[in-house]
Design a protein around this motif. Structure first.
Motif, PDB file in Angstrom:
ATOM      1  N   LEU A  75      39.611  32.637 107.372  1.00 48.12           N
ATOM      2  CA  LEU A  75      40.153  33.635 106.447  1.00 48.12           C
ATOM      3  C   LEU A  75      39.293  33.748 105.196  1.00 48.12           C
ATOM      4  CD1 LEU A  75      43.978  32.886 106.744  1.00 48.12           C
ATOM      5  CD2 LEU A  75      42.766  34.907 107.617  1.00 48.12           C
ATOM      6  N   ALA A  76      38.717  32.634 104.753  1.00 49.97           N
ATOM      7  CA  ALA A  76      37.863  32.670 103.568  1.00 49.97           C
ATOM      8  C   ALA A  76      36.643  33.566 103.794  1.00 49.97           C
ATOM      9  CB  ALA A  76      37.422  31.257 103.192  1.00 49.97           C
ATOM     10  N   VAL A  77      36.092  33.542 105.005  1.00 47.86           N
ATOM     11  CA  VAL A  77      34.971  34.428 105.337  1.00 47.86           C
ATOM     12  C   VAL A  77      35.359  35.887 105.121  1.00 47.86           C
ATOM     13  CG1 VAL A  77      33.496  35.254 107.216  1.00 47.86           C
ATOM     14  CG2 VAL A  77      33.951  32.801 106.968  1.00 47.86           C
ATOM     15  N   LEU A  78      36.616  36.208 105.378  1.00 49.18           N
ATOM     16  CA  LEU A  78      37.101  37.583 105.287  1.00 49.18           C
ATOM     17  C   LEU A  78      37.628  37.928 103.899  1.00 49.18           C
ATOM     18  CD1 LEU A  78      39.054  37.542 108.673  1.00 49.18           C
ATOM     19  CD2 LEU A  78      36.679  38.254 108.270  1.00 49.18           C
ATOM     20  N   GLY A  79      37.666  36.942 103.006  1.00 51.74           N
ATOM     21  CA  GLY A  79      38.157  37.176 101.658  1.00 51.74           C
ATOM     22  C   GLY A  79      39.657  37.069 101.510  1.00 51.74           C
ATOM     23  N   VAL A  80      40.343  36.528 102.525  1.00 56.99           N
ATOM     24  CA  VAL A  80      41.806  36.427 102.512  1.00 56.99           C
ATOM     25  C   VAL A  80      42.206  35.044 102.006  1.00 56.99           C
ATOM     26  CG1 VAL A  80      43.916  36.503 103.895  1.00 56.99           C
ATOM     27  CG2 VAL A  80      42.035  38.084 104.393  1.00 56.99           C
ATOM     28  N   THR A  81      42.972  35.004 100.935  1.00 58.76           N
ATOM     29  CA  THR A  81      43.373  33.734 100.334  1.00 58.76           C
ATOM     30  C   THR A  81      44.882  33.515 100.359  1.00 58.76           C
ATOM     31  OG1 THR A  81      43.450  34.754  98.137  1.00 58.76           O
ATOM     32  CG2 THR A  81      41.377  33.717  98.794  1.00 58.76           C
ATOM     33  N   GLU A  82      45.661  34.546 100.678  1.00 61.47           N
ATOM     34  CA  GLU A  82      47.117  34.415 100.726  1.00 61.47           C
ATOM     35  C   GLU A  82      47.552  34.227 102.175  1.00 61.47           C
ATOM     36  OE1 GLU A  82      49.545  36.853  97.925  1.00 61.47           O
ATOM     37  OE2 GLU A  82      47.692  38.038  97.790  1.00 61.47           O
ATOM     38  N   HIS A  83      48.144  33.067 102.450  1.00 51.94           N
ATOM     39  CA  HIS A  83      48.410  32.715 103.833  1.00 51.94           C
ATOM     40  C   HIS A  83      49.685  31.888 103.924  1.00 51.94           C
ATOM     41  CE1 HIS A  83      47.293  30.257 107.610  1.00 51.94           C
ATOM     42  NE2 HIS A  83      47.781  31.418 107.986  1.00 51.94           N
ATOM     43  N   HIS A  84      50.536  32.217 104.872  1.00 47.76           N
ATOM     44  CA  HIS A  84      51.772  31.481 105.121  1.00 47.76           C
ATOM     45  C   HIS A  84      51.751  30.953 106.557  1.00 47.76           C
ATOM     46  CE1 HIS A  84      53.859  33.223 101.548  1.00 47.76           C
ATOM     47  NE2 HIS A  84      53.047  34.239 101.796  1.00 47.76           N
ATOM     48  N   VAL A  85      52.080  29.678 106.745  1.00 46.92           N
ATOM     49  CA  VAL A  85      52.242  29.087 108.068  1.00 46.92           C
ATOM     50  C   VAL A  85      53.716  28.754 108.256  1.00 46.92           C
ATOM     51  CG1 VAL A  85      51.637  27.196 109.614  1.00 46.92           C
ATOM     52  CG2 VAL A  85      49.908  28.134 108.075  1.00 46.92           C
TER      53      VAL A  85
END
Length: 261
Positions: free
Chosen positions: A72-82
Motif C-alpha cells: 500500500l505504501a508503494v501506492l501512497g495509501v496510508t489509511e488501512h483497516h484490518v
C-alpha cells in the motif's frame, strides 16, 4: 468517467493482495491526484499457502500484514483497516461484520466504494461474503456513495487467454464474468510508470506473488496486470451477474497465485 470524479475512495477486500490485483492503478492514480483512499482488509490470509509446514497460520498472517503495508505504501495509501476475520471463514460470520463496516463507512464518508461483484471475481467464498457485506454497509451508512465492481472484458480475456490457460484462477463453474469494453463505467489509464508501480506493489506481497512472477515472467506479469476496469452497481452490473449462482466448484478455495510461496 475519470478517477478524479470518484472523490474519496473506500476499498473493501477479503485478503491481502486482492486490493493490489484489482485496484492498485485506481488507488495510485487517486492518491497522486490528492484524493483520500482508505483500504479495508477482512482477513490476513493466514491459510494462503500450499506449504503450511513452512508457513504456519500465525507466521503467514504476520508476514502478510507487513507485505500489505509495504504494498500500500508503494501506492501512497496510508489509511488501512484490518478486520481480523478468519481466512476461509468469512461466509460463516454474522451481522456484526456489517455493523463494523458500516461504522468505517460512516467514519470515512466515501464518495465511492470499490469491492468485488457478487461472484467474488474469482468465485472465492470469502470474496463473495465481502461483496455482500460492503453492499449492505453502503446501503446503511452511505446510500449515495457510488459502488464500483472490478470486471474483466471480453477483449482482455481474448488477449490473455494463454495466461489463463497456464494458471488456475477461477474457483467456480461459469467464471469469469465479462463485459464488452464499451460497457465499462471506468477504465484506469495505464502508462509505463503506473504499470511498473503496480508490479512493485505486487512484488511487495512476495509470499503470494513471487511464484507467479517466476511462472509468467516479469514482463508478462507486468503487462497482464496493467489493466483495470469497473462497472457501477446497478443496471449494467445487474446484467453481468444476473445468472450468477454459487457453483458447485471448489469453494471455498484459493486462486493459483495463493499457492506460489
Amino acid at each position: 468517467m475519470s478517477v478524479s470524479a470518484l472523490g474519496t475512495i473506500l476499498g473493501i477486500w477479503a485478503h491481502p493482495d486482492d486490493e493490489v490485483y484489482l485496484s492498485a492503478g485506481l488507488m495510485a492514480t487517486a492518491r497522486d491526484a490528492g484524493q483520500r483512499v482508505v483500504c479495508v482488509t477482512a482477513t490476513l490470509g493466514e491459510h494462503g499457502t500450499g506449504d503450511p509446514v513452512r508457513w504456519p497460520p500465525a507466521r503467514l498472517a504476520a508476514v502478510r500484514a507487513h507485505e500489505l503495508r509495504a504494498s500500500l505504501a508503494v501506492l501512497g495509501v496510508t489509511e488501512h483497516h484490518v478486520l481480523g476475520l478468519p481466512d476461509g471463514g468469512c461466509a460463516e460470520q454474522g451481522e456484526a461484520v456489517v455493523d463494523r463496516l458500516a461504522a468505517i463507512v460512516d467514519q470515512v464518508r466515501p464518495d465511492t466504494i470499490v469491492t468485488f461483484g457478487p461472484d467474488g471475481f474469482t468465485g472465492h467464498a470469502d470474496h463473495q461474503a465481502v461483496s455482500r457485506w460492503a453492499t449492505a454497509a453502503r446501503k446503511r451508512a452511505a446510500p449515495n456513495a457510488r459502488l464500483l465492481h472490478p470486471v474483466l472484458t471480453y477483449e482482455f480475456l481474448a488477449r490473455w487467454q494463454d495466461v489463463y490457460d497456464r494458471i488456475d484462477v477461477f474457483l467456480a463453474d461459469g467464471l469469469p464474468h465479462a463485459v464488452p469494453a464499451a460497457a465499462l463505467s471506468l477504465t484506469v489509464p495505464f502508462g509505463d510508470a503506473l504499470a511498473d508501480r503496480k508490479l512493485v506493489a505486487l512484488r511487495a506481497q512476495a509470499t503470494q506473488t513471487s511464484g507467479l512472477v517466476t511462472l509468467l515472467g516479469e514482463q508478462t506479469m507486468r503487462d497482464w496486470c496493467a489493466t483495470e476496469g469497473f462497472v457501477d452497481a446497478g443496471p449494467v452490473s445487474d446484467r453481468v451477474w444476473a445468472s450468477w449462482r454459487p457453483a458447485a466448484g471448489r469453494l471455498p478455495g484459493y486462486a493459483a497465485w495463493d499457492h506460489q510461496c
